[in-house]
Design a protein around this motif. Sequence first.
Motif, PDB file in Angstrom:
ATOM      1  N   ALA A 103      29.600  24.442  48.042  1.00 53.13           N
ATOM      2  CA  ALA A 103      28.369  25.569  48.817  1.00 53.13           C
ATOM      3  C   ALA A 103      28.809  26.809  49.553  1.00 53.13           C
ATOM      4  N   TYR A 104      30.266  27.574  49.538  1.00 52.86           N
ATOM      5  CA  TYR A 104      30.616  28.792  49.659  1.00 52.86           C
ATOM      6  C   TYR A 104      30.420  28.681  48.820  1.00 52.86           C
ATOM      7  N   PHE A 105      29.829  28.807  47.801  1.00 49.43           N
ATOM      8  CA  PHE A 105      29.731  29.838  46.290  1.00 49.43           C
ATOM      9  C   PHE A 105      28.100  29.214  46.342  1.00 49.43           C
ATOM     10  N   THR A 106      27.209  28.244  46.574  1.00 49.64           N
ATOM     11  CA  THR A 106      26.098  27.969  46.135  1.00 49.64           C
ATOM     12  C   THR A 106      25.487  28.885  47.247  1.00 49.64           C
ATOM     13  N   ASP A 107      25.615  28.456  48.697  1.00 47.20           N
ATOM     14  CA  ASP A 107      25.063  28.751  49.952  1.00 47.20           C
ATOM     15  C   ASP A 107      25.487  30.646  50.245  1.00 47.20           C
ATOM     16  N   GLU A 160      34.408  20.264  37.669  1.00 51.19           N
ATOM     17  CA  GLU A 160      35.126  21.991  37.918  1.00 51.19           C
ATOM     18  C   GLU A 160      36.494  21.412  38.935  1.00 51.19           C
ATOM     19  N   PRO A 161      37.171  20.960  39.522  1.00 57.16           N
ATOM     20  CA  PRO A 161      37.183  21.036  40.960  1.00 57.16           C
ATOM     21  C   PRO A 161      38.314  22.108  41.288  1.00 57.16           C
ATOM     22  N   ALA A 162      39.405  22.834  40.427  1.00 53.65           N
ATOM     23  CA  ALA A 162      39.505  23.241  40.472  1.00 53.65           C
ATOM     24  C   ALA A 162      39.486  25.055  40.934  1.00 53.65           C
ATOM     25  N   LYS A 163      37.414  24.668  40.072  1.00 47.98           N
ATOM     26  CA  LYS A 163      36.725  26.076  40.342  1.00 47.98           C
ATOM     27  C   LYS A 163      36.568  26.109  41.699  1.00 47.98           C
ATOM     28  N   TYR A 164      35.985  24.786  42.233  1.00 49.89           N
ATOM     29  CA  TYR A 164      35.416  24.897  43.763  1.00 49.89           C
ATOM     30  C   TYR A 164      36.877  24.485  44.934  1.00 49.89           C
ATOM     31  N   ALA A 165      37.393  23.931  44.646  1.00 48.05           N
ATOM     32  CA  ALA A 165      38.865  23.678  45.566  1.00 48.05           C
ATOM     33  C   ALA A 165      39.537  25.115  46.197  1.00 48.05           C
ATOM     34  N   PRO A 166      39.910  25.593  47.676  1.00 45.83           N
ATOM     35  CA  PRO A 166      40.220  26.910  48.076  1.00 45.83           C
ATOM     36  C   PRO A 166      41.749  26.246  47.640  1.00 45.83           C
ATOM     37  N   LYS A 206      37.195  33.566  52.570  1.00 47.14           N
ATOM     38  CA  LYS A 206      36.300  34.928  51.754  1.00 47.14           C
ATOM     39  C   LYS A 206      36.742  34.247  49.626  1.00 47.14           C
ATOM     40  N   ILE A 207      35.225  34.498  49.094  1.00 49.03           N
ATOM     41  CA  ILE A 207      35.880  34.610  48.094  1.00 49.03           C
ATOM     42  C   ILE A 207      35.801  35.580  47.091  1.00 49.03           C
ATOM     43  N   VAL A 208      36.812  35.599  46.217  1.00 51.20           N
ATOM     44  CA  VAL A 208      37.683  37.192  45.823  1.00 51.20           C
ATOM     45  C   VAL A 208      37.496  36.007  44.055  1.00 51.20           C
ATOM     46  N   ASP A 209      37.566  37.312  43.818  1.00 47.28           N
ATOM     47  CA  ASP A 209      37.369  36.865  42.098  1.00 47.28           C
ATOM     48  C   ASP A 209      36.932  35.506  41.710  1.00 47.28           C
ATOM     49  N   GLY A 210      36.286  34.703  42.048  1.00 48.81           N
ATOM     50  CA  GLY A 210      35.620  33.898  41.249  1.00 48.81           C
ATOM     51  C   GLY A 210      36.460  32.614  42.412  1.00 48.81           C
ATOM     52  N   LYS A 211      37.393  32.796  43.095  1.00 47.88           N
ATOM     53  CA  LYS A 211      38.572  31.820  43.972  1.00 47.88           C
ATOM     54  C   LYS A 211      38.012  32.162  45.753  1.00 47.88           C
ATOM     55  N   LEU A 212      37.859  30.695  46.402  1.00 48.07           N
ATOM     56  CA  LEU A 212      38.157  30.478  47.680  1.00 48.07           C
ATOM     57  C   LEU A 212      38.857  30.389  48.421  1.00 48.07           C
ATOM     58  N   TYR A 213      39.464  31.476  49.466  1.00 42.33           N
ATOM     59  CA  TYR A 213      40.850  31.120  50.022  1.00 42.33           C
ATOM     60  C   TYR A 213      39.956  30.836  52.084  1.00 42.33           C
ATOM     61  N   LEU A 214      41.097  30.506  52.442  1.00 41.69           N
ATOM     62  CA  LEU A 214      40.742  30.248  53.696  1.00 41.69           C
ATOM     63  C   LEU A 214      42.252  30.708  54.628  1.00 41.69           C
ATOM     64  N   ASN A 215      41.373  31.228  56.179  1.00 42.56           N
ATOM     65  CA  ASN A 215      42.183  31.186  56.674  1.00 42.56           C
ATOM     66  C   ASN A 215      42.810  30.694  57.911  1.00 42.56           C
ATOM     67  N   TYR A 216      43.787  31.380  58.380  1.00 43.87           N
ATOM     68  CA  TYR A 216      43.544  30.260  60.119  1.00 43.87           C
ATOM     69  C   TYR A 216      42.223  30.827  61.373  1.00 43.87           C
TER      70      TYR A 216
END
Length: 153
Positions: free
Chosen positions: A48-52, A85-91, A115-125
Amino acid sequence: MLHRFAVLLPLALLLAGPSAVAPLHAAEPPVYTGFLSSLAVNGYDPVAYFTDGKPVEGSSNFRSSYQGATWHFASAANKAAFDAEPAKYAPQYGGYCAWAVSQGYTAKGDPAHWKIVDGKLYLNYNAEVQTKWVKDIPGHIKSADGNWPKVIQ
């Protein structure tokens, strides 16, 4: 007999050295799931981070297993996308805080601070940590990439 065992066991452990006792730091799991949980991203749908473009709570009706964790999805379509493609969507960094990994340690990733950066999902604390992270995203990603997966081993 019991007295002899009480004396011999500590002596045996002493002579066996450090290999006879558990390590002080056990390895972290490859995906952050929280204490007493197997649920990745706190149950939020990573697709959903990518689609929504926002965090969306997943449902246990749509779930998958990946890297030892359970992942929830908001829809069958999102589950299918992840399964393909789990590696594409997993943070990145297993959902651990990207800034913490860049600093050489792990901390929980919060699904609300992302934040999504260069097609990758990153989470922060949290918001404060994310503010630090966004000041030099490329530098922090480079450092985190160099630290991963050593920080969980």
